[in-house]
Design an enzyme around this catalytic site. Structure first.
Site, short mmCIF file in Angstrom:
data_model
loop_
_atom_site.label_atom_id
_atom_site.label_comp_id
_atom_site.label_asym_id
_atom_site.label_seq_id
_atom_site.Cartn_x
_atom_site.Cartn_y
_atom_site.Cartn_z
N CYS A 83 -8.74 -8.03 18.83
CA CYS A 83 -9.55 -8.40 17.74
C CYS A 83 -9.75 -9.91 17.72
O CYS A 83 -8.82 -10.64 18.19
CB CYS A 83 -8.86 -8.22 16.30
SG CYS A 83 -9.70 -8.93 14.88
N CYS A 86 -7.64 -11.76 15.22
CA CYS A 86 -5.99 -11.78 15.61
C CYS A 86 -5.66 -12.77 16.83
O CYS A 86 -4.79 -13.18 16.82
CB CYS A 86 -5.59 -10.31 16.14
SG CYS A 86 -5.74 -9.06 14.74
#
Length: 264
Positions: A83, A86
């Site tokens: 991600c 993230c």
């Protein structure tokens, strides 16, 4: 309250207070929220050390409590290593590893709940650049949900706050990313006290791209550090970074207020 103060809107007053901590001696002793993550759900989690070698059959298994047995430990519970958001959180935390680990003496580890293709190695090599473990039972994720996994809907990607998070990431770090892997299980961040003293700080991810405020992370790290009393310069160093982060947050909220897409 002065006449000038009476003229401030609630938002203006909040913004002013957020950057008006002139009493430096109180910054790092500020009361942070009381952690709610149950310690008994954390200590026996079995983790697989992904730092040893590439053969999954011979990787070392450890109990989570061994990570903070002798020193405090920061645990980044990663929602999805591929991600964009993230990866942004990982690289921003990694920039403070010199202060958090080398100076404050707090180990930093990341946990993931799956290994898909080369997602974990890419995440670690390019963004986290530290210790990483596989939490196959999703124990850390369950603990952050008070015993249950917390899921976010895929439609959350259309939320204004999530769109703003992506916009922030693009501007601040512009990390590469992809859609590989399960990204709906929410993670968060924990700071563990040494031994069996429990959780010092926790942050539960509420939606995609929701990160623990770095100034709070540094405050909590300082408070649990075993080295702060032996190095008087540490206090000034951490205070400087906390003030810098508060001012950056102040500027960001001002921009969001103009755009009308952020919430305080």
């Amino acid at each position: 309250m002065s006449a000038d103060t009476d003229m401030w809107s609630p938002k203006e007053q909040y913004l002013k207070e957020m950057v008006s901590d002139t009493n430096k001696s109180e910054i790092l002793q500020a009361e942070l929220h009381t952690p709610t993550t149950p310690y008994n759900l954390l200590q026996e989690i079995e983790l697989t050390d992904l730092n040893i070698n590439s053969n999954t059959d011979t990787r070392k298994k450890i109990k989570a409590r061994s990570l903070w047995e002798n020193a405090p430990c920061l645990v980044l519970v990663v929602r999805r290593p591929g991600c964009w958001l993230c990866r942004q959180e990982a690289i921003k935390l990694a920039t403070y590893r010199e202060l958090i680990t080398n100076k404050l003496g707090i180990d930093m580890i990341a946990v993931v709940h799956e290994t898909v293709r080369n997602q974990v190695s890419d995440f670690n090599m390019d963004y986290w650049m530290g210790s990483i473990y596989l939490d196959e039972s999703k124990g850390f994720y369950r603990a952050l949900g008070n015993g249950e996994l917390k899921w976010e809907s895929p439609f959350a990607m259309l939320k204004p706050t999530v769109l703003m998070n992506y916009r922030r990431q693009k501007k601040e770090t512009d990390c590469d990313g992809n859609m590989v892997g399960e990204g709906r299980i929410l993670g968060g961040l924990l700071i563990m006290k040494p031994g069996d003293q429990g959780v010092a700080f926790d942050y539960h991810e509420k939606t995609f791209g929701d990160h623990a405020p770095l100034e709070h992370v540094l405050q909590a790290c300082y408070q649990v550090s075993l080295k702060k009393n032996t190095n008087p310069d540490l206090k000034q160093q951490v205070e400087k970074e906390v003030e810098k982060l508060k001012n950056e947050g102040f500027k960001r909220v001002e921009v969001c207020s103009v755009d009308g897409l952020c919430e305080l």
